[in-house]
Design a protein around this motif. Structure first.
Motif, PDB file in Angstrom:
ATOM      1  N   THR A 143     -29.417  85.124  52.168  1.00 12.35           N
ATOM      2  CA  THR A 143     -28.122  85.597  52.647  1.00 12.35           C
ATOM      3  C   THR A 143     -27.087  85.642  51.520  1.00 12.35           C
ATOM      4  N   ARG A 189     -30.763  90.665  55.088  1.00 13.51           N
ATOM      5  CA  ARG A 189     -29.858  89.661  55.668  1.00 13.51           C
ATOM      6  C   ARG A 189     -28.721  89.268  54.732  1.00 13.51           C
ATOM      7  N   THR A 194     -25.443  88.620  52.993  1.00 15.03           N
ATOM      8  CA  THR A 194     -24.031  88.677  53.401  1.00 15.03           C
ATOM      9  C   THR A 194     -23.096  88.542  52.201  1.00 15.03           C
ATOM     10  N   SER A 195     -23.596  88.000  51.091  1.00 17.30           N
ATOM     11  CA  SER A 195     -22.766  87.796  49.911  1.00 17.30           C
ATOM     12  C   SER A 195     -23.563  88.131  48.653  1.00 17.30           C
ATOM     13  N   ARG A 230     -24.719  93.675  56.889  1.00 15.70           N
ATOM     14  CA  ARG A 230     -24.165  92.327  57.066  1.00 15.70           C
ATOM     15  C   ARG A 230     -23.322  91.878  55.873  1.00 15.70           C
ATOM     16  N   LEU A 231     -23.277  92.665  54.818  1.00 15.00           N
ATOM     17  CA  LEU A 231     -22.574  92.270  53.597  1.00 15.00           C
ATOM     18  C   LEU A 231     -21.081  92.106  53.861  1.00 15.00           C
ATOM     19  N   THR A 232     -20.566  90.895  53.633  1.00 13.51           N
ATOM     20  CA  THR A 232     -19.145  90.615  53.842  1.00 13.51           C
ATOM     21  C   THR A 232     -18.407  90.354  52.532  1.00 13.51           C
TER      22      THR A 232
END
Length: 148
Positions: free
Chosen positions: A52, A76, A78-79, A101-103
């Motif tokens: 993630t 998956r 996210t960062s 999902r990348l925030t």
């Protein structure tokens, strides 16, 4: 040959255990690892689908093509800290757009990332909350970048 079979079995067991450990990883940081090369990342790509968070800042020996394959193998994620890497719009930037999902994304010091590529990311990544584009080849005043 019995000894050799035992050594091979032992080596296979260790490799299997290492692969299993990599599959459980959620976060990987290899920042500033100047000795890491494309071949090392290519081997890891098969084991990082559950990751993630990825930090590869300043791993300057890695190519855009390998980085693009790597992020594509991590749905998956996210960062991602890909700062100070030789990435481009047609390689890694293109691959990043498939990570819904990348925030959090750090592309600081990536001058081959242009306004066009960065704009594409801001439109294609609805979850993106933080982005650092300092040192990218963009005009910060662009309207489509203000959302981030």
């Amino acid at each position: 040959t019995s000894t050799q079979e035992g050594v091979n079995a032992s080596s296979t067991a260790r490799s299997s255990a290492a692969a299993s450990a990599f599959r459980r990883l959620r976060s990987l940081s290899l920042c500033s690892c100047s000795s890491i090369r494309d071949r090392h990342i290519s081997v890891l790509t098969n084991y990082l689908a559950s990751l993630t968070a990825l930090r590869l800042s300043s791993c300057t020996q890695l190519s855009d093509q390998v980085l693009a394959r790597l992020v594509t193998a991590m749905p998956r994620l996210t960062s991602a800290d890909l700062s100070f890497l030789p990435i481009s719009d047609s390689g890694t930037i293109h691959a990043l757009r498939y990570l819904p999902r990348l925030t959090c994304l750090n592309l600081e010091g990536c001058p081959n990332c242009t306004e066009e590529g960065v704009s594409l990311l801001t439109r294609m990544l609805p979850a993106l909350k933080f982005a650092n584009f300092c040192g990218c080849n963009i005009e910060v005043e662009r309207g489509d970048l203000t959302r981030v």
